[in-house]
Scaffold this motif. Structure first.
Motif, PDB file in Angstrom:
ATOM      1  N   UNK A   1       0.812  -1.212   0.000  1.00  0.00           N
ATOM      2  CA  UNK A   1       0.000   0.000   0.000  1.00  0.00           C
ATOM      3  C   UNK A   1       0.851   1.270   0.000  1.00  0.00           C
ATOM      4  N   UNK A   2       2.096   1.158   0.440  1.00  0.00           N
ATOM      5  CA  UNK A   2       2.938   2.331   0.672  1.00  0.00           C
ATOM      6  C   UNK A   2       3.349   3.016  -0.631  1.00  0.00           C
ATOM      7  N   UNK A   3       3.384   4.339  -0.600  1.00  0.00           N
ATOM      8  CA  UNK A   3       3.805   5.117  -1.767  1.00  0.00           C
ATOM      9  C   UNK A   3       5.211   4.753  -2.207  1.00  0.00           C
ATOM     10  N   UNK A   4       6.091   4.504  -1.242  1.00  0.00           N
ATOM     11  CA  UNK A   4       7.475   4.202  -1.570  1.00  0.00           C
ATOM     12  C   UNK A   4       7.635   3.009  -2.491  1.00  0.00           C
ATOM     13  N   UNK A   5       6.763   2.029  -2.378  1.00  0.00           N
ATOM     14  CA  UNK A   5       6.845   0.861  -3.262  1.00  0.00           C
ATOM     15  C   UNK A   5       6.517   1.249  -4.697  1.00  0.00           C
ATOM     16  N   UNK A   6       5.601   2.194  -4.888  1.00  0.00           N
ATOM     17  CA  UNK A   6       5.321   2.689  -6.235  1.00  0.00           C
ATOM     18  C   UNK A   6       6.520   3.466  -6.776  1.00  0.00           C
ATOM     19  N   UNK A   7       7.172   4.226  -5.891  1.00  0.00           N
ATOM     20  CA  UNK A   7       8.325   5.002  -6.334  1.00  0.00           C
ATOM     21  C   UNK A   7       9.466   4.092  -6.783  1.00  0.00           C
ATOM     22  N   UNK A   8       9.630   2.960  -6.109  1.00  0.00           N
ATOM     23  CA  UNK A   8      10.659   2.011  -6.527  1.00  0.00           C
ATOM     24  C   UNK A   8      10.409   1.512  -7.946  1.00  0.00           C
ATOM     25  N   UNK A   9       9.144   1.263  -8.262  1.00  0.00           N
ATOM     26  CA  UNK A   9       8.814   0.757  -9.595  1.00  0.00           C
ATOM     27  C   UNK A   9       8.888   1.846 -10.664  1.00  0.00           C
ATOM     28  N   UNK A  10       8.882   3.107 -10.235  1.00  0.00           N
ATOM     29  CA  UNK A  10       8.950   4.224 -11.179  1.00  0.00           C
ATOM     30  C   UNK A  10      10.378   4.654 -11.500  1.00  0.00           C
ATOM     31  N   UNK A  11      11.357   4.048 -10.867  1.00  0.00           N
ATOM     32  CA  UNK A  11      12.756   4.447 -11.056  1.00  0.00           C
ATOM     33  C   UNK A  11      13.173   4.317 -12.517  1.00  0.00           C
ATOM     34  N   UNK A  12      14.110   5.188 -12.949  1.00  0.00           N
ATOM     35  CA  UNK A  12      14.686   5.134 -14.292  1.00  0.00           C
ATOM     36  C   UNK A  12      16.200   5.083 -14.172  1.00  0.00           C
ATOM     37  N   UNK A  13      16.761   3.900 -13.929  1.00  0.00           N
ATOM     38  CA  UNK A  13      18.206   3.769 -13.693  1.00  0.00           C
ATOM     39  C   UNK A  13      19.080   4.305 -14.816  1.00  0.00           C
ATOM     40  N   UNK A  14      18.546   4.353 -16.038  1.00  0.00           N
ATOM     41  CA  UNK A  14      19.365   4.863 -17.152  1.00  0.00           C
ATOM     42  C   UNK A  14      19.721   6.334 -16.982  1.00  0.00           C
ATOM     43  N   UNK A  15      19.047   7.016 -16.055  1.00  0.00           N
ATOM     44  CA  UNK A  15      19.332   8.427 -15.801  1.00  0.00           C
ATOM     45  C   UNK A  15      20.292   8.639 -14.637  1.00  0.00           C
ATOM     46  N   UNK A  16      20.730   7.564 -13.979  1.00  0.00           N
ATOM     47  CA  UNK A  16      21.401   7.697 -12.689  1.00  0.00           C
ATOM     48  C   UNK A  16      22.915   7.521 -12.753  1.00  0.00           C
ATOM     49  N   UNK A  17      23.519   7.699 -13.909  1.00  0.00           N
ATOM     50  CA  UNK A  17      24.964   7.513 -14.023  1.00  0.00           C
ATOM     51  C   UNK A  17      25.732   8.380 -13.033  1.00  0.00           C
ATOM     52  N   UNK A  18      25.242   9.584 -12.791  1.00  0.00           N
ATOM     53  CA  UNK A  18      25.955  10.511 -11.907  1.00  0.00           C
ATOM     54  C   UNK A  18      26.090   9.953 -10.495  1.00  0.00           C
ATOM     55  N   UNK A  19      25.136   9.118 -10.073  1.00  0.00           N
ATOM     56  CA  UNK A  19      25.177   8.570  -8.717  1.00  0.00           C
ATOM     57  C   UNK A  19      26.382   7.666  -8.499  1.00  0.00           C
ATOM     58  N   UNK A  20      26.843   6.998  -9.536  1.00  0.00           N
ATOM     59  CA  UNK A  20      27.955   6.043  -9.378  1.00  0.00           C
ATOM     60  C   UNK A  20      29.230   6.545 -10.033  1.00  0.00           C
ATOM     61  N   UNK A  21      29.236   7.787 -10.431  1.00  0.00           N
ATOM     62  CA  UNK A  21      30.446   8.373 -11.020  1.00  0.00           C
ATOM     63  C   UNK A  21      31.497   8.577  -9.939  1.00  0.00           C
ATOM     64  N   UNK A  22      32.749   8.122 -10.149  1.00  0.00           N
ATOM     65  CA  UNK A  22      33.791   8.332  -9.126  1.00  0.00           C
ATOM     66  C   UNK A  22      34.007   9.810  -8.858  1.00  0.00           C
TER      67      UNK A  22
END
Length: 328
Positions: A281-302
């Protein structure tokens, strides 16, 4: 996940007094079991105590450390779990076969050792090594994750632990009432703690205000809400080396709502029923399914050269104020 009743505990630990701290863990585990708890969680370094570690050199810190799971404290913790018939979680300093030292959080059952988490972001003592992995395991039919204190200040850590399958994240801390530069924060006068029975109002105002609960409520509900997980927060109360800690043991649901919390000015046990229906029921579970990892390169950039990751609180540790001549 299944419905399960979980306890989080606050108590005043004694610095470097494992027999005393384990005795309190035993007594408070019994209290939690009387309230129906199947898992009982204690705070970061609850077996050894925490902030006094900042004063220790490597030899002194090594003397505090033990092997996990074969050391005497984990064996004692397992005996407590066996006597009470529950899962028990608590923290200590671990020493591995190569002599590395870790801030370690362990979970044991009546049948023995279940899991350990090595804190990812250490700072209290320069001789502690940071952990290098996330920890998610199945315990009593639920997927359990662990993140210790500062680990929870980085949203990425809670998100990754959730993505690894965690439904309930245990968050052992030693925090609150610290000399941060944030407005309203700061330490608590030890006299207020010592006089808490004569004048509880002034101490409660300190603990419930921006030095304690007010600060927690800036971010702790967000971690539960944005990921759709149960968050089980534990923390000591009372004297911790040269500081006073506010306790505030708390269990939050996947909506970021507080299911149960302690406002006691003493050792206390908080128990809540965690139900499976809230996860989906939690909103956070919907947010997990809405993620777009192809946009997240900056998060793992050294990071750029010369900007290696460093874990620092908003105040100086003893070893930074008076650094030893040689740390080799």
């Amino acid at each position: 996940m299944r419905d399960i009743r979980v306890a989080t505990v606050q108590f005043e630990h004694h610095d470097n007094d494992k027999p005393y701290n384990l005795a309190r863990i035993r007594d408070l585990t019994r209290v939690a079991v009387e309230q129906g708890a199947e898992i009982v969680s204690f705070h970061e370094c609850s077996i050894t105590a925490y902030t006094f570690l900042q004063h220790l050199d490597r030899d002194q810190l090594t003397a505090v450390a033990e092997s996990v799971p074969d050391g005497p404290s984990v064996r004692a913790l397992t005996e407590i779990a066996r006597e009470a018939g529950v899962v028990v979680m608590a923290g200590l300093i671990e020493k591995d076969e190569q002599g590395h030292l870790y801030n370690c959080y362990v979970a044991v059952s009546p049948d023995g050792f279940l899991a350990k988490h090595r804190k990812l972001h250490t700072f209290v003592n320069p001789h502690l090594s940071p952990g290098d992995r996330y920890t998610v395991v199945e315990i009593l039919g639920i997927q359990v994750g662990f993140l210790t204190c500062y680990d929870n200040n980085l949203p990425e850590n809670v998100r990754i632990t959730t993505l690894l399958g965690a439904e309930v994240i245990f968050m052992p801390h030693v925090t609150g009432c610290l000399p941060s530069v944030m407005p309203g924060r700061g330490t608590v006068d030890r006299r207020l703690w010592d006089e808490r029975h004569r004048d509880p109002v002034r101490l409660r105002q300190e603990f419930q205000g921006p030095k304690g609960r007010g600060w927690l409520m800036r971010w702790l509900p967000a971690r539960a809400w944005e990921n759709g997980i149960y968050a089980v927060f534990s923390n000591p109360i009372g004297r911790d080396d040269d500081t006073i800690k506010p306790g505030l043991a708390m269990i939050l649901d996947p909506f970021g709502e507080v299911l149960a919390e302690s406002a006691a000015l003493e050792d206390d046990v908080v128990v809540a029923l965690l139900t499976a229906d809230k996860l989906e029921q939690a909103s956070g579970r919907r947010y997990l399914r809405a993620r777009r990892p192809e946009l997240y390169d900056k998060l793992v950039e050294p990071p750029p050269a010369g900007q290696e990751p460093i874990t620092k609180p908003g105040w100086a540790m003893a070893h930074e104020q008076n650094p030893p001549a040689d740390r080799s």
